[in-house]
Design an enzyme around this catalytic site. Structure first.
Site, PDB file in Angstrom:
ATOM      1  N   ASP A 173     -14.972 -35.222 -10.674  1.00 47.85           N
ATOM      2  CA  ASP A 173     -13.869 -35.745 -11.477  1.00 47.85           C
ATOM      3  C   ASP A 173     -13.046 -34.559 -11.976  1.00 47.85           C
ATOM      4  O   ASP A 173     -13.347 -33.411 -11.633  1.00 47.85           O
ATOM      5  CB  ASP A 173     -14.404 -36.580 -12.650  1.00 47.85           C
ATOM      6  CG  ASP A 173     -15.123 -35.736 -13.704  1.00 47.85           C
ATOM      7  OD1 ASP A 173     -15.267 -34.513 -13.517  1.00 47.85           O
ATOM      8  OD2 ASP A 173     -15.532 -36.311 -14.723  1.00 47.85           O
ATOM      9  N   ASP A 199     -11.652 -33.073 -15.723  1.00 43.46           N
ATOM     10  CA  ASP A 199     -11.812 -33.251 -17.167  1.00 43.46           C
ATOM     11  C   ASP A 199     -10.726 -32.478 -17.926  1.00 43.46           C
ATOM     12  O   ASP A 199     -10.459 -31.323 -17.603  1.00 43.46           O
ATOM     13  CB  ASP A 199     -13.181 -32.718 -17.611  1.00 43.46           C
ATOM     14  CG  ASP A 199     -14.328 -33.291 -16.798  1.00 43.46           C
ATOM     15  OD1 ASP A 199     -14.665 -34.453 -17.013  1.00 43.46           O
ATOM     16  OD2 ASP A 199     -14.872 -32.568 -15.933  1.00 43.46           O
ATOM     17  N   ASP A 246     -11.301 -37.663 -16.732  1.00 43.24           N
ATOM     18  CA  ASP A 246     -11.733 -37.833 -18.118  1.00 43.24           C
ATOM     19  C   ASP A 246     -10.754 -37.113 -19.033  1.00 43.24           C
ATOM     20  O   ASP A 246     -10.479 -35.925 -18.847  1.00 43.24           O
ATOM     21  CB  ASP A 246     -13.126 -37.219 -18.342  1.00 43.24           C
ATOM     22  CG  ASP A 246     -14.243 -38.066 -17.756  1.00 43.24           C
ATOM     23  OD1 ASP A 246     -14.027 -39.281 -17.586  1.00 43.24           O
ATOM     24  OD2 ASP A 246     -15.314 -37.518 -17.478  1.00 43.24           O
TER      25      ASP A 246
HETATM   26  P1  8DG Z   1     -18.418 -32.250 -11.873  1.00 45.44           P
HETATM   27  O1  8DG Z   1     -17.460 -33.144 -12.575  1.00 45.44           O
HETATM   28  O2  8DG Z   1     -17.751 -31.278 -10.976  1.00 45.44           O
HETATM   29  O3  8DG Z   1     -19.486 -33.016 -11.173  1.00 45.44           O
HETATM   30  O4  8DG Z   1     -19.184 -31.356 -12.957  1.00 45.44           O
HETATM   31  P2  8DG Z   1     -18.886 -31.255 -14.499  1.00 45.44           P
HETATM   32  O5  8DG Z   1     -17.423 -31.221 -14.749  1.00 45.44           O
HETATM   33  O6  8DG Z   1     -19.697 -30.140 -15.025  1.00 45.44           O
HETATM   34  O7  8DG Z   1     -19.543 -32.590 -15.052  1.00 45.44           O
HETATM   35  P3  8DG Z   1     -18.930 -33.768 -15.922  1.00 45.44           P
HETATM   36  O8  8DG Z   1     -19.892 -34.910 -15.772  1.00 45.44           O
HETATM   37  O9  8DG Z   1     -17.513 -34.055 -15.602  1.00 45.44           O
HETATM   38  O10 8DG Z   1     -19.062 -33.261 -17.408  1.00 45.44           O
HETATM   39  C1  8DG Z   1     -18.251 -32.228 -17.912  1.00 45.44           C
HETATM   40  C2  8DG Z   1     -18.737 -31.805 -19.245  1.00 45.44           C
HETATM   41  O11 8DG Z   1     -18.475 -32.824 -20.194  1.00 45.44           O
HETATM   42  C3  8DG Z   1     -20.232 -31.565 -19.281  1.00 45.44           C
HETATM   43  O12 8DG Z   1     -20.490 -30.336 -19.893  1.00 45.44           O
HETATM   44  C4  8DG Z   1     -20.799 -32.611 -20.128  1.00 45.44           C
HETATM   45  C5  8DG Z   1     -19.621 -33.022 -20.952  1.00 45.44           C
HETATM   46  N1  8DG Z   1     -19.703 -34.402 -21.380  1.00 45.44           N
HETATM   47  C6  8DG Z   1     -19.720 -35.561 -20.659  1.00 45.44           C
HETATM   48  N2  8DG Z   1     -19.834 -36.610 -21.492  1.00 45.44           N
HETATM   49  C7  8DG Z   1     -19.878 -36.092 -22.721  1.00 45.44           C
HETATM   50  C8  8DG Z   1     -19.973 -36.643 -23.989  1.00 45.44           C
HETATM   51  O13 8DG Z   1     -20.046 -37.839 -24.153  1.00 45.44           O
HETATM   52  N3  8DG Z   1     -19.964 -35.770 -25.026  1.00 45.44           N
HETATM   53  C9  8DG Z   1     -19.859 -34.424 -24.845  1.00 45.44           C
HETATM   54  N4  8DG Z   1     -19.865 -33.628 -25.906  1.00 45.44           N
HETATM   55  N5  8DG Z   1     -19.781 -33.884 -23.670  1.00 45.44           N
HETATM   56  C10 8DG Z   1     -19.791 -34.706 -22.632  1.00 45.44           C
HETATM   57  O14 8DG Z   1     -19.631 -35.624 -19.456  1.00 45.44           O
HETATM   58 MN    MN Z   2     -16.226 -32.903 -14.333  1.00 47.28          MN
HETATM   59 MN    MN Z   3     -16.329 -35.755 -16.574  1.00 48.09          MN
END
Ligand code: 8DG
Ligand code: MN
Ligand code: MN
Length: 379
Positions: free
Chosen positions: A200, A202, A303
């Site tokens: 995704d 972020d 996100d």
């Molecule tokens: P990817 O998308 O490439 O697979 O890897 P990522 O970017 O590291 O994973 P991600 O699932 O998109 O999560 C990004 C960061 O956001 C990760 O450090 C965890 C954090 N995160 C969530 N949900 C929540 C939440 O509800 N609260 C907080 N504080 N952080 C969150 O994904």
């Molecule tokens: Mn991510």
């Molecule tokens: Mn995410």
């Protein structure tokens, strides 16, 4: 023995973990066992395998024998057995049978659907369902999020490239600045850590004048919706109150920011059309005709998180990841410093006060940790 092995610290937040390392032949195996433990609702076991894998990511060279592992932290008996088998035989029977197992493959396919967690996937698995197609075929009750997840399943399975993330960044910036000039937008998650692909994209959004960011998300999503750029969105309001949630909730990983889980409709660019077929860049419409069955766009998970300016450093640290790095930071804060760290704040349980910070560097300093830049938080 390897003298550098002695220097590996036991918390992932005390170490530098680059994106590219020398032991993926071992870490991928351990992470399959970690994933499988998660599918079986065994968090302790899952974290143990993830910590073991993470230590190997921090090593300066490839592991060649069990000797190389002497004095390394976080390697339990089970992880060591798996590593030994891979070093001796080239693969681990437990890992290979897990990888091939019907449960592992079905859980992977089902939890791979946006909006489907381990609990739901496990219930479906026990009912005999194995794939998104099985859900459609049997007419399962799906919530709105899961419907979108099934509808865009193929696109959402495809990794998002950095180039696509950059295009989305431009779109998000345009949307945010249209509704709130002066707002600041930061790319977070894996792409901030230097990943070339992600599941995704972020973003963290704030405004230097505190209060300006309140109820910003609906304005952003309305703007995007009017432009036809959103396929799905679900916005959750900010519910953080320092007095009520601060220290008490700080150990939880879920934060309470205003946020939006969305699926963007990303127009495939002329450049990518050009590389996929041999039409000239000048003639984009001709390029599209070469893809008669292709749509010219793809779905991408995005996100969005809005943070008040005073919490921005904590939010930045909390949303950069990796997930294990975040978990280890909170564990370090609690166990070693008697502090509670969240994406909103850092609370000192001995002095009974909040520690304010404007930068990530200040937070590492409060925690008594050497600063680790995002590109080395790939624990
Ligand atoms: P990817 O998308 O490439 O697979 O890897 P990522 O970017 O590291 O994973 P991600 O699932 O998109 O999560 C990004 C960061 O956001 C990760 O450090 C965890 C954090 N995160 C969530 N949900 C929540 C939440 O509800 N609260 C907080 N504080 N952080 C969150 O994904
Ligand atoms: Mn991510
Ligand atoms: Mn995410």
């Amino acid at each position: 023995g390897d003298a550098t092995a002695m220097l590996i610290k036991s918390y992932a937040c005390q170490r530098r973990t680059p994106l590219k390392h020398h032991n993926s032949f071992l870490t991928e195996a351990l992470e399959i066992l970690a994933q499988n433990a998660e599918y079986n609702d065994n968090e302790g076991r899952s974290v143990a395998f993830r910590r073991a894998a993470s230590v190997l990511k921090a090593l300066p060279r490839r592991v060649r024998s069990m000797e190389d592992l002497r004095c390394l932290p976080c390697l339990g008996d089970h992880s060591q057995r798996v590593i030994k088998e891979i070093l001796e035989d080239g693969s681990s029977r437990e890992v290979e049978s897990t990888r091939q197992s019907e449960q592992y493959q079905a859980m992977k396919a089902l939890t791979g659907i946006f909006g489907v967690g381990v609990r739901t996937a496990d219930r479906w698995f026990r009912e005999g369902l194995r794939s998104p197609d099985d859900l459609i075929r049997t007419g399962q009750q799906l919530n709105r999020e899961q419907q979108a997840g099934v509808q865009y399943y193929d696109d959402l399975q495809k990794p998002v490239t950095k180039a696509e993330a950059d295009v989305i960044s431009d779109v998000v910036e345009k949307a945010v600045h249209a509704v709130l000039p002066g707002a600041e937008i930061q790319l977070m998650g894996g792409f901030r850590r230097g990943k070339e692909v992600g599941h995704d994209v972020d973003f963290l959004i704030t405004h230097p004048e505190e209060g300006k960011e309140e109820r910003l998300m609906p304005k952003i999503t309305n703007w995007l919706e009017e432009q036809g750029l959103l396929l799905y969105q679900k916005t959750t309001r900010n519910s953080y109150l320092e007095k009520m949630d601060g220290p008490a909730r700080a150990s939880s990983n879920m934060d309470r920011f205003e946020r939006c889980f969305s699926i963007f409709k990303l127009q495939e660019s002329a450049a990518s059309c050009k590389s996929n077929c041999s039409a000239s860049a000048e003639d984009v419409s001709a390029a599209h005709e070469h893809h008669s069955e292709a749509s010219g766009w793809r779905a991408v998970r995005v996100d969005l998180v809005v943070s008040p300016y005073s919490q921005f450093a904590f939010a930045t640290l909390g949303w950069t990841g990796s997930k294990l790095f975040e978990r280890e930071l909170r564990r370090w804060a609690g166990q070693e410093k008697h502090m509670s760290l969240s994406s909103h704040a850092l609370y000192d349980n001995k002095q009974n006060l909040y520690l304010r910070a404007k930068t990530e560097e200040e937070i590492f300093a409060y925690l008594g940790l050497e600063y680790i830049p995002p590109s080395e938080r790939n624990a």
